[in-house]
Design a protein around this motif. Structure first.
Motif, PDB file in Angstrom:
ATOM      1  N   VAL A 169     -60.405 -19.935  44.240  1.00 49.24           N
ATOM      2  CA  VAL A 169     -59.511 -19.616  43.131  1.00 49.24           C
ATOM      3  C   VAL A 169     -58.173 -20.266  43.445  1.00 49.24           C
ATOM      4  O   VAL A 169     -57.605 -20.043  44.505  1.00 49.24           O
ATOM      5  CB  VAL A 169     -59.347 -18.091  42.971  1.00 49.24           C
ATOM      6  CG1 VAL A 169     -58.349 -17.791  41.881  1.00 49.24           C
ATOM      7  CG2 VAL A 169     -60.683 -17.453  42.665  1.00 49.24           C
ATOM      8  N   LYS A 204     -48.577 -22.283  41.174  1.00 49.42           N
ATOM      9  CA  LYS A 204     -47.927 -22.648  42.435  1.00 49.42           C
ATOM     10  C   LYS A 204     -48.413 -23.985  42.965  1.00 49.42           C
ATOM     11  O   LYS A 204     -47.801 -24.552  43.862  1.00 49.42           O
ATOM     12  CB  LYS A 204     -48.182 -21.564  43.478  1.00 49.42           C
ATOM     13  CG  LYS A 204     -47.304 -20.345  43.281  1.00 49.42           C
ATOM     14  CD  LYS A 204     -47.451 -19.397  44.434  1.00 49.42           C
ATOM     15  CE  LYS A 204     -46.638 -18.134  44.187  1.00 49.42           C
ATOM     16  NZ  LYS A 204     -47.100 -17.041  45.027  1.00 49.42           N
ATOM     17  N   LYS A 236     -48.830 -27.773  43.545  1.00 48.47           N
ATOM     18  CA  LYS A 236     -47.935 -28.907  43.273  1.00 48.47           C
ATOM     19  C   LYS A 236     -48.704 -30.216  43.089  1.00 48.47           C
ATOM     20  O   LYS A 236     -48.100 -31.278  43.003  1.00 48.47           O
ATOM     21  CB  LYS A 236     -46.933 -29.055  44.415  1.00 48.47           C
ATOM     22  CG  LYS A 236     -45.944 -27.906  44.504  1.00 48.47           C
ATOM     23  CD  LYS A 236     -45.057 -28.058  45.717  1.00 48.47           C
ATOM     24  CE  LYS A 236     -44.117 -26.879  45.864  1.00 48.47           C
ATOM     25  NZ  LYS A 236     -43.526 -26.841  47.215  1.00 48.47           N
ATOM     26  N   LYS A 270     -44.400 -26.367  36.008  1.00 48.16           N
ATOM     27  CA  LYS A 270     -43.435 -27.265  36.655  1.00 48.16           C
ATOM     28  C   LYS A 270     -43.745 -28.727  36.385  1.00 48.16           C
ATOM     29  O   LYS A 270     -43.067 -29.619  36.897  1.00 48.16           O
ATOM     30  CB  LYS A 270     -43.449 -27.020  38.160  1.00 48.16           C
ATOM     31  CG  LYS A 270     -42.871 -25.672  38.520  1.00 48.16           C
ATOM     32  CD  LYS A 270     -42.332 -25.670  39.922  1.00 48.16           C
ATOM     33  CE  LYS A 270     -41.450 -24.463  40.103  1.00 48.16           C
ATOM     34  NZ  LYS A 270     -40.794 -24.433  41.380  1.00 48.16           N
ATOM     35  N   ILE A 296     -54.733 -21.539  47.595  1.00 47.05           N
ATOM     36  CA  ILE A 296     -56.175 -21.422  47.407  1.00 47.05           C
ATOM     37  C   ILE A 296     -56.698 -20.169  48.119  1.00 47.05           C
ATOM     38  O   ILE A 296     -56.406 -19.941  49.291  1.00 47.05           O
ATOM     39  CB  ILE A 296     -56.900 -22.676  47.926  1.00 47.05           C
ATOM     40  CG1 ILE A 296     -56.335 -23.922  47.249  1.00 47.05           C
ATOM     41  CG2 ILE A 296     -58.407 -22.575  47.673  1.00 47.05           C
ATOM     42  CD1 ILE A 296     -56.914 -25.225  47.730  1.00 47.05           C
ATOM     43  N   THR A 297     -57.464 -19.369  47.383  1.00 44.70           N
ATOM     44  CA  THR A 297     -58.172 -18.233  47.963  1.00 44.70           C
ATOM     45  C   THR A 297     -59.652 -18.590  47.985  1.00 44.70           C
ATOM     46  O   THR A 297     -60.174 -19.089  46.994  1.00 44.70           O
ATOM     47  CB  THR A 297     -57.955 -16.971  47.120  1.00 44.70           C
ATOM     48  OG1 THR A 297     -56.555 -16.802  46.928  1.00 44.70           O
ATOM     49  CG2 THR A 297     -58.521 -15.741  47.818  1.00 44.70           C
ATOM     50  N   CYS A 316     -53.920 -26.668  52.627  1.00 45.63           N
ATOM     51  CA  CYS A 316     -53.015 -26.581  51.473  1.00 45.63           C
ATOM     52  C   CYS A 316     -51.614 -26.202  51.933  1.00 45.63           C
ATOM     53  O   CYS A 316     -51.404 -25.122  52.476  1.00 45.63           O
ATOM     54  CB  CYS A 316     -53.519 -25.551  50.476  1.00 45.63           C
ATOM     55  SG  CYS A 316     -52.384 -25.338  49.102  1.00 45.63           S
ATOM     56  N   PRO A 317     -50.619 -27.074  51.736  1.00 47.23           N
ATOM     57  CA  PRO A 317     -49.273 -26.769  52.227  1.00 47.23           C
ATOM     58  C   PRO A 317     -48.659 -25.549  51.555  1.00 47.23           C
ATOM     59  O   PRO A 317     -47.811 -24.890  52.136  1.00 47.23           O
ATOM     60  CB  PRO A 317     -48.475 -28.027  51.886  1.00 47.23           C
ATOM     61  CG  PRO A 317     -49.470 -29.090  51.689  1.00 47.23           C
ATOM     62  CD  PRO A 317     -50.678 -28.417  51.135  1.00 47.23           C
ATOM     63  N   ASP A 318     -49.068 -25.264  50.340  1.00 44.77           N
ATOM     64  CA  ASP A 318     -48.447 -24.155  49.639  1.00 44.77           C
ATOM     65  C   ASP A 318     -49.310 -22.900  49.629  1.00 44.77           C
ATOM     66  O   ASP A 318     -48.932 -21.904  49.025  1.00 44.77           O
ATOM     67  CB  ASP A 318     -48.099 -24.592  48.216  1.00 44.77           C
ATOM     68  CG  ASP A 318     -47.007 -25.636  48.230  1.00 44.77           C
ATOM     69  OD1 ASP A 318     -45.845 -25.258  48.298  1.00 44.77           O
ATOM     70  OD2 ASP A 318     -47.333 -26.839  48.234  1.00 44.77           O
ATOM     71  N   GLY A 319     -50.451 -22.968  50.273  1.00 42.34           N
ATOM     72  CA  GLY A 319     -51.302 -21.781  50.398  1.00 42.34           C
ATOM     73  C   GLY A 319     -51.713 -21.194  49.064  1.00 42.34           C
ATOM     74  O   GLY A 319     -51.690 -19.976  48.890  1.00 42.34           O
ATOM     75  N   CYS A 371     -50.513 -32.024  45.159  1.00 38.42           N
ATOM     76  CA  CYS A 371     -50.360 -33.031  46.223  1.00 38.42           C
ATOM     77  C   CYS A 371     -51.689 -33.673  46.585  1.00 38.42           C
ATOM     78  O   CYS A 371     -51.722 -34.743  47.174  1.00 38.42           O
ATOM     79  CB  CYS A 371     -49.727 -32.410  47.458  1.00 38.42           C
ATOM     80  SG  CYS A 371     -50.752 -31.229  48.336  1.00 38.42           S
ATOM     81  N   TYR A 394     -46.607 -30.367  37.192  1.00 35.14           N
ATOM     82  CA  TYR A 394     -47.527 -31.004  38.133  1.00 35.14           C
ATOM     83  C   TYR A 394     -48.945 -30.974  37.575  1.00 35.14           C
ATOM     84  O   TYR A 394     -49.373 -29.971  37.003  1.00 35.14           O
ATOM     85  CB  TYR A 394     -47.543 -30.253  39.469  1.00 35.14           C
ATOM     86  CG  TYR A 394     -46.258 -30.323  40.251  1.00 35.14           C
ATOM     87  CD1 TYR A 394     -45.765 -31.540  40.709  1.00 35.14           C
ATOM     88  CD2 TYR A 394     -45.556 -29.165  40.551  1.00 35.14           C
ATOM     89  CE1 TYR A 394     -44.592 -31.595  41.442  1.00 35.14           C
ATOM     90  CE2 TYR A 394     -44.381 -29.208  41.290  1.00 35.14           C
ATOM     91  CZ  TYR A 394     -43.906 -30.427  41.732  1.00 35.14           C
ATOM     92  OH  TYR A 394     -42.750 -30.478  42.459  1.00 35.14           O
TER      93      TYR A 394
END
Lengths: 258, 74
Positions: free
Chosen positions: B9, B14, B16, B39, B66-67, B61-64, B18, B41
């Motif tokens: 999920v 959030k 971005k 935003k 993904i669950t 994932c740099p922004d965390g 990348c 993206y």
């Protein structure tokens, strides 16, 4: 096998991985694909696994990660440029039972903060230093840093870094490994799942070392700066593998026997 | 042999975009969406049902965002 629905899989008992609670809900201010976010997350995961959230004090630097205290849900203090190890020394000496770490970039740790870093390492303060090395001053617009590679282009070295006029890139991690005050010195990366898991183990060992009161643990994380390097995130990761790793080889440089 | 089936999920607001997660996935489950989030993206989304719940995408994932879920199927 085809009969199972997504609703059956998406149940709380089936969760394998989710964002740690120690990161706040704020969207991180870093560029897409920046290694800072992954580095923040593995540090917070280690603190969560060790159960020391309420006993940890972090020191934020100046640089891209100046707002680290907005994203890390622990007690934090923000230091003047390069002075994070000095502040961490004070915090650790006043609160010897707390876990103290600094989180610094290469412009902070290797340029203006060289003196503080080297002397904190030489004194053997019982702190953890996390050093994010992307070879550039990311926040101010991609200027040349002390860690910029030979021939690497940046906004202040548009024809590539010339060793004769601009000096050699500095290997801080090898430098501090020679000092008797450090007990664990390692270099890691966070661009692939395997590297992230290794880096997390290194951060875990660094925090475990703080209980031993024998010296300073220094973890360098070689990271990308895709906007400073003018590449896409995946190109930047590949460029890092091809160019950064030959000069900054990954692995443990100094390991203590528990 | 018991089989496993996974699912991810993605918090698309959030994300971005990348795309660091895409080469990390062994089964090419993740693709870029044609739509953009608040935003601006182009966020990533699942494009097939081959997920095995290995969590590689979430780990990098740099922004965390993904669950990861995984269920054994008897």
């Amino acid at each position: 096998m085809d009969t199972i629905s997504k609703e059956d899989i998406r149940k709380p008992e089936n969760i394998v991985y989710k964002r740690t609670e120690l990161l706040t809900d704020k969207v991180m201010s870093y560029c897409p694909g920046c290694g800072h976010g992954t580095a923040h997350r593995i540090i917070m995961e280690v603190l969560e696994e060790m159960g020391i959230q309420d006993k940890t004090i972090g020191i934020a630097p100046v640089g891209c990660s100046v707002l680290a205290y907005e994203f890390m849900n622990i007690d934090m203090q923000q230091a003047a440029h390069g002075r994070a190890p000095a502040l961490a020394t004070a915090v650790k000496r006043l609160n010897p039972d707390k876990f103290v770490f600094t989180y610094q970039g290469d412009g902070d740790l290797a340029a203006i903060g060289t003196a503080e870093t080297i002397h904190a390492c030489n004194r053997g303060e019982n702190i953890v230093i996390i050093f994010i090395n992307n070879g550039i001053y990311g926040m101010t617009g991609g200027q040349m840093a002390p860690t910029t590679l030979e021939g690497m282009k940046s906004s202040t070295s548009p024809y590539g870094r010339d060793i004769k006029s601009m000096g050699n890139p500095i290997k801080m991690t090898e430098l501090v490994a020679q000092l008797p005050g450090t007990i664990y010195v390692t270099r890691q990366a966070v661009h692939t799942p395997a590297n992230v898991r290794k880096a997390k183990k290194a951060v875990r060992k660094a925090f475990e070392n703080q209980k031993l009161n024998k010296g300073l643990s220094f973890v360098e994380i070689v990271s990308n700066c895709n906007s400073g390097w003018k590449m896409t995130p995946n190109q930047a990761n590949q460029w890092m593998v091809d160019n950064m790793f030959p000069f900054y080889p990954l692995g443990d440089i100094k390991v203590n026997e528990d | 042999m018991a089989k496993v089936k996974g699912d991810i999920v993605i918090d698309i607001e959030k994300c971005k975009g990348c795309q660091v997660c895409m080469p990390a996935c062994p089964n090419d489950v993740i693709g870029v969406s044609k739509n953009v989030n608040g935003k601006g993206y182009n966020y990533v989304e699942t494009v097939n049902e081959e997920c095995i719940g290995c969590a590689n995408c979430a780990v990098v994932c740099p922004d965390g965002v993904i669950t990861v879920y995984r269920k054994r199927i008897e």
